[in-house]
Design a protein around this motif. Structure first.
Motif, PDB file in Angstrom:
ATOM      1  N   SER A  35     -79.575  51.365-102.824  1.00 21.42           N
ATOM      2  CA  SER A  35     -79.923  50.635-104.036  1.00 21.42           C
ATOM      3  C   SER A  35     -80.681  49.368-103.672  1.00 21.42           C
ATOM      4  O   SER A  35     -80.506  48.811-102.584  1.00 21.42           O
ATOM      5  CB  SER A  35     -78.667  50.276-104.831  1.00 21.42           C
ATOM      6  OG  SER A  35     -77.877  49.342-104.112  1.00 21.42           O
ATOM      7  N   ILE A  36     -81.550  48.918-104.563  1.00 23.03           N
ATOM      8  CA  ILE A  36     -82.314  47.691-104.355  1.00 23.03           C
ATOM      9  C   ILE A  36     -81.644  46.546-105.110  1.00 23.03           C
ATOM     10  O   ILE A  36     -81.467  46.634-106.327  1.00 23.03           O
ATOM     11  CB  ILE A  36     -83.764  47.857-104.843  1.00 23.03           C
ATOM     12  CG1 ILE A  36     -84.443  49.005-104.101  1.00 23.03           C
ATOM     13  CG2 ILE A  36     -84.544  46.568-104.663  1.00 23.03           C
ATOM     14  CD1 ILE A  36     -84.548  48.803-102.618  1.00 23.03           C
ATOM     15  N   LEU A 204     -89.556  59.063 -96.597  1.00 27.56           N
ATOM     16  CA  LEU A 204     -89.256  57.780 -97.215  1.00 27.56           C
ATOM     17  C   LEU A 204     -89.752  57.837 -98.652  1.00 27.56           C
ATOM     18  O   LEU A 204     -90.930  58.098 -98.901  1.00 27.56           O
ATOM     19  CB  LEU A 204     -89.954  56.637 -96.470  1.00 27.56           C
ATOM     20  CG  LEU A 204     -89.843  55.248 -97.127  1.00 27.56           C
ATOM     21  CD1 LEU A 204     -88.397  54.767 -97.129  1.00 27.56           C
ATOM     22  CD2 LEU A 204     -90.736  54.238 -96.420  1.00 27.56           C
ATOM     23  N   ARG A 205     -88.847  57.602 -99.618  1.00 25.71           N
ATOM     24  CA  ARG A 205     -89.220  57.676-101.036  1.00 25.71           C
ATOM     25  C   ARG A 205     -88.671  56.467-101.777  1.00 25.71           C
ATOM     26  O   ARG A 205     -87.507  56.094-101.602  1.00 25.71           O
ATOM     27  CB  ARG A 205     -88.680  58.957-101.670  1.00 25.71           C
ATOM     28  CG  ARG A 205     -88.906  59.051-103.170  1.00 25.71           C
ATOM     29  CD  ARG A 205     -88.351  60.325-103.745  1.00 25.71           C
ATOM     30  NE  ARG A 205     -89.103  61.479-103.281  1.00 25.71           N
ATOM     31  CZ  ARG A 205     -88.687  62.744-103.425  1.00 25.71           C
ATOM     32  NH1 ARG A 205     -87.529  62.994-104.002  1.00 25.71           N
ATOM     33  NH2 ARG A 205     -89.430  63.732-102.987  1.00 25.71           N
ATOM     34  N   ILE A 206     -89.506  55.849-102.602  1.00 28.30           N
ATOM     35  CA  ILE A 206     -89.100  54.720-103.441  1.00 28.30           C
ATOM     36  C   ILE A 206     -89.085  55.189-104.885  1.00 28.30           C
ATOM     37  O   ILE A 206     -90.105  55.641-105.413  1.00 28.30           O
ATOM     38  CB  ILE A 206     -90.059  53.535-103.278  1.00 28.30           C
ATOM     39  CG1 ILE A 206     -90.102  53.083-101.818  1.00 28.30           C
ATOM     40  CG2 ILE A 206     -89.635  52.374-104.177  1.00 28.30           C
ATOM     41  CD1 ILE A 206     -91.136  52.009-101.536  1.00 28.30           C
ATOM     42  N   ASN A 207     -87.919  55.127-105.521  1.00 25.17           N
ATOM     43  CA  ASN A 207     -87.737  55.601-106.896  1.00 25.17           C
ATOM     44  C   ASN A 207     -87.559  54.422-107.852  1.00 25.17           C
ATOM     45  O   ASN A 207     -86.768  53.515-107.583  1.00 25.17           O
ATOM     46  CB  ASN A 207     -86.487  56.479-107.008  1.00 25.17           C
ATOM     47  CG  ASN A 207     -86.468  57.597-105.993  1.00 25.17           C
ATOM     48  OD1 ASN A 207     -87.200  58.555-106.097  1.00 25.17           O
ATOM     49  ND2 ASN A 207     -85.604  57.459-104.989  1.00 25.17           N
ATOM     50  N   GLN A 208     -88.260  54.459-108.970  1.00 23.06           N
ATOM     51  CA  GLN A 208     -88.060  53.470-110.033  1.00 23.06           C
ATOM     52  C   GLN A 208     -87.640  54.195-111.308  1.00 23.06           C
ATOM     53  O   GLN A 208     -88.406  54.976-111.858  1.00 23.06           O
ATOM     54  CB  GLN A 208     -89.325  52.670-110.295  1.00 23.06           C
ATOM     55  CG  GLN A 208     -89.211  51.693-111.455  1.00 23.06           C
ATOM     56  CD  GLN A 208     -88.129  50.646-111.241  1.00 23.06           C
ATOM     57  OE1 GLN A 208     -88.185  49.885-110.295  1.00 23.06           O
ATOM     58  NE2 GLN A 208     -87.120  50.614-112.122  1.00 23.06           N
ATOM     59  N   TYR A 209     -86.385  53.938-111.753  1.00 25.44           N
ATOM     60  CA  TYR A 209     -85.928  54.509-113.010  1.00 25.44           C
ATOM     61  C   TYR A 209     -86.604  53.788-114.172  1.00 25.44           C
ATOM     62  O   TYR A 209     -86.886  52.589-114.092  1.00 25.44           O
ATOM     63  CB  TYR A 209     -84.415  54.386-113.135  1.00 25.44           C
ATOM     64  CG  TYR A 209     -83.651  55.267-112.174  1.00 25.44           C
ATOM     65  CD1 TYR A 209     -83.169  56.503-112.569  1.00 25.44           C
ATOM     66  CD2 TYR A 209     -83.405  54.855-110.860  1.00 25.44           C
ATOM     67  CE1 TYR A 209     -82.467  57.311-111.703  1.00 25.44           C
ATOM     68  CE2 TYR A 209     -82.706  55.663-109.973  1.00 25.44           C
ATOM     69  CZ  TYR A 209     -82.236  56.887-110.405  1.00 25.44           C
ATOM     70  OH  TYR A 209     -81.553  57.684-109.529  1.00 25.44           O
ATOM     71  N   GLU A 233     -83.545  48.085-115.020  1.00 20.83           N
ATOM     72  CA  GLU A 233     -83.440  49.475-114.585  1.00 20.83           C
ATOM     73  C   GLU A 233     -83.322  49.522-113.060  1.00 20.83           C
ATOM     74  O   GLU A 233     -83.966  48.736-112.358  1.00 20.83           O
ATOM     75  CB  GLU A 233     -84.676  50.263-115.020  1.00 20.83           C
ATOM     76  CG  GLU A 233     -84.828  50.398-116.527  1.00 20.83           C
ATOM     77  CD  GLU A 233     -83.827  51.354-117.148  1.00 20.83           C
ATOM     78  OE1 GLU A 233     -83.131  52.052-116.389  1.00 20.83           O
ATOM     79  OE2 GLU A 233     -83.747  51.412-118.386  1.00 20.83           O
ATOM     80  N   PRO A 234     -82.498  50.437-112.535  1.00 18.73           N
ATOM     81  CA  PRO A 234     -82.285  50.477-111.086  1.00 18.73           C
ATOM     82  C   PRO A 234     -83.495  50.998-110.315  1.00 18.73           C
ATOM     83  O   PRO A 234     -84.317  51.752-110.837  1.00 18.73           O
ATOM     84  CB  PRO A 234     -81.095  51.438-110.930  1.00 18.73           C
ATOM     85  CG  PRO A 234     -81.112  52.269-112.174  1.00 18.73           C
ATOM     86  CD  PRO A 234     -81.649  51.388-113.258  1.00 18.73           C
ATOM     87  N   MET A 235     -83.577  50.578-109.053  1.00 21.66           N
ATOM     88  CA  MET A 235     -84.560  51.096-108.102  1.00 21.66           C
ATOM     89  C   MET A 235     -83.795  51.528-106.852  1.00 21.66           C
ATOM     90  O   MET A 235     -82.848  50.859-106.442  1.00 21.66           O
ATOM     91  CB  MET A 235     -85.599  50.034-107.746  1.00 21.66           C
ATOM     92  CG  MET A 235     -86.628  50.498-106.716  1.00 21.66           C
ATOM     93  SD  MET A 235     -87.780  49.176-106.226  1.00 21.66           S
ATOM     94  CE  MET A 235     -88.737  49.033-107.742  1.00 21.66           C
TER      95      MET A 235
END
Length: 245
Positions: A35-36, A204-209, A233-235
């Motif tokens: 989590s960020i 490596l993947r960066i997700n933005q909800y 919103e979580p990242m």
């Protein structure tokens, strides 16, 4: 763990039933998801003790079987259906009271990405895509900590006096999330070789909800001058290793 076992069965079924050809390949990726950290100011009030939510780094996991369809030597599409456990360490403050705990969000994700292959032998890949997420369960466990020195409800001369009182809590927060939500991601892959017959990749993947949290604005009947805002919103970041099957 029952969600994880379900996906082991699903992976076995897909591996057995998927028929490969020159344009398609099947892969399995797994690893931790991070989590960020972020802070949400939940009111526009400048009064001390305004509601805040602080997130801290925590580690979950993901398991992602996927199909790659090659459009040509340089471009491809990825389709997947995976199990994700996002874990967030949170501190939810309101005045002298803090809830400090961990959120565990279990979900099914269906990512789709458009990829560009580059480098010597097309060993590298960068992809841009989106995903739909289906919430299975969401829970939060932790401690409610009350700073009695701020609210003056006890006598400091009392031999049982304690500045901080702590009570454990556990709650189901699935209703705080939309049952179906969406997001976007950017990913980078590097092809690797395990042996002469087995190849794979690191990911490596960066997700933005985008709309995971319901974020219904609260209305205050006590003070009409306080406007409640939305939680961020979580990242998350996925770091994984994959194998071609």
């Amino acid at each position: 763990m029952k969600h994880f076992y379900f996906f082991i069965i699903l992976i076995s079924y897909l591996t057995h039933g998927f028929s490969q050809n020159n344009r398609t390949s099947f892969s399995l990726a797994l690893g931790p998801t991070l989590s960020i950290p972020s802070t949400s100011e939940l009111t526009n009030s400048n009064v001390d003790g305004r509601p805040q939510i602080k997130s801290k780094m925590n580690i979950g996991l993901f398991v992602l079987p996927s199909i790659k369809y090659s459009l040509n030597e340089k471009f491809s599409l990825d389709f997947g259906i995976g199990y994700y456990l996002d874990r967030f360490s949170v501190e939810d403050k309101l005045g002298a009271v803090s809830n400090e705990g961990n959120r565990n969000v279990h979900q099914i994700q269906t990512p789709i990405s458009y990829n560009l292959h580059f480098g010597a032998g097309n060993a590298y890949e960068i992809g841009l895509g989106g995903f739909a997420s289906f919430i299975l369960s969401a829970k939060e466990k932790g401690d409610i900590i009350t700073n009695n020195s701020q609210i003056g409800i006890v006598d400091p001369n009392d031999p049982t006096f304690s500045y901080n009182s702590t009570v454990s809590y556990s709650k189901d927060i699935k209703d705080n999330y939309n049952s179906v939500n969406f997001g976007a991601f950017l990913q980078i892959k590097k092809n690797i070789t395990f042996s002469e017959s087995k190849k794979g990749f690191i990911l490596l993947r960066i997700n933005q909800y985008i709309n995971a949290i319901k974020n219904n604005d609260s209305e205050s009947d006590i003070n009409q001058y306080i406007e409640f805002k939305n939680e961020k919103e979580p990242m998350t970041v996925n770091i994984g290793i994959g194998i071609l099957l």
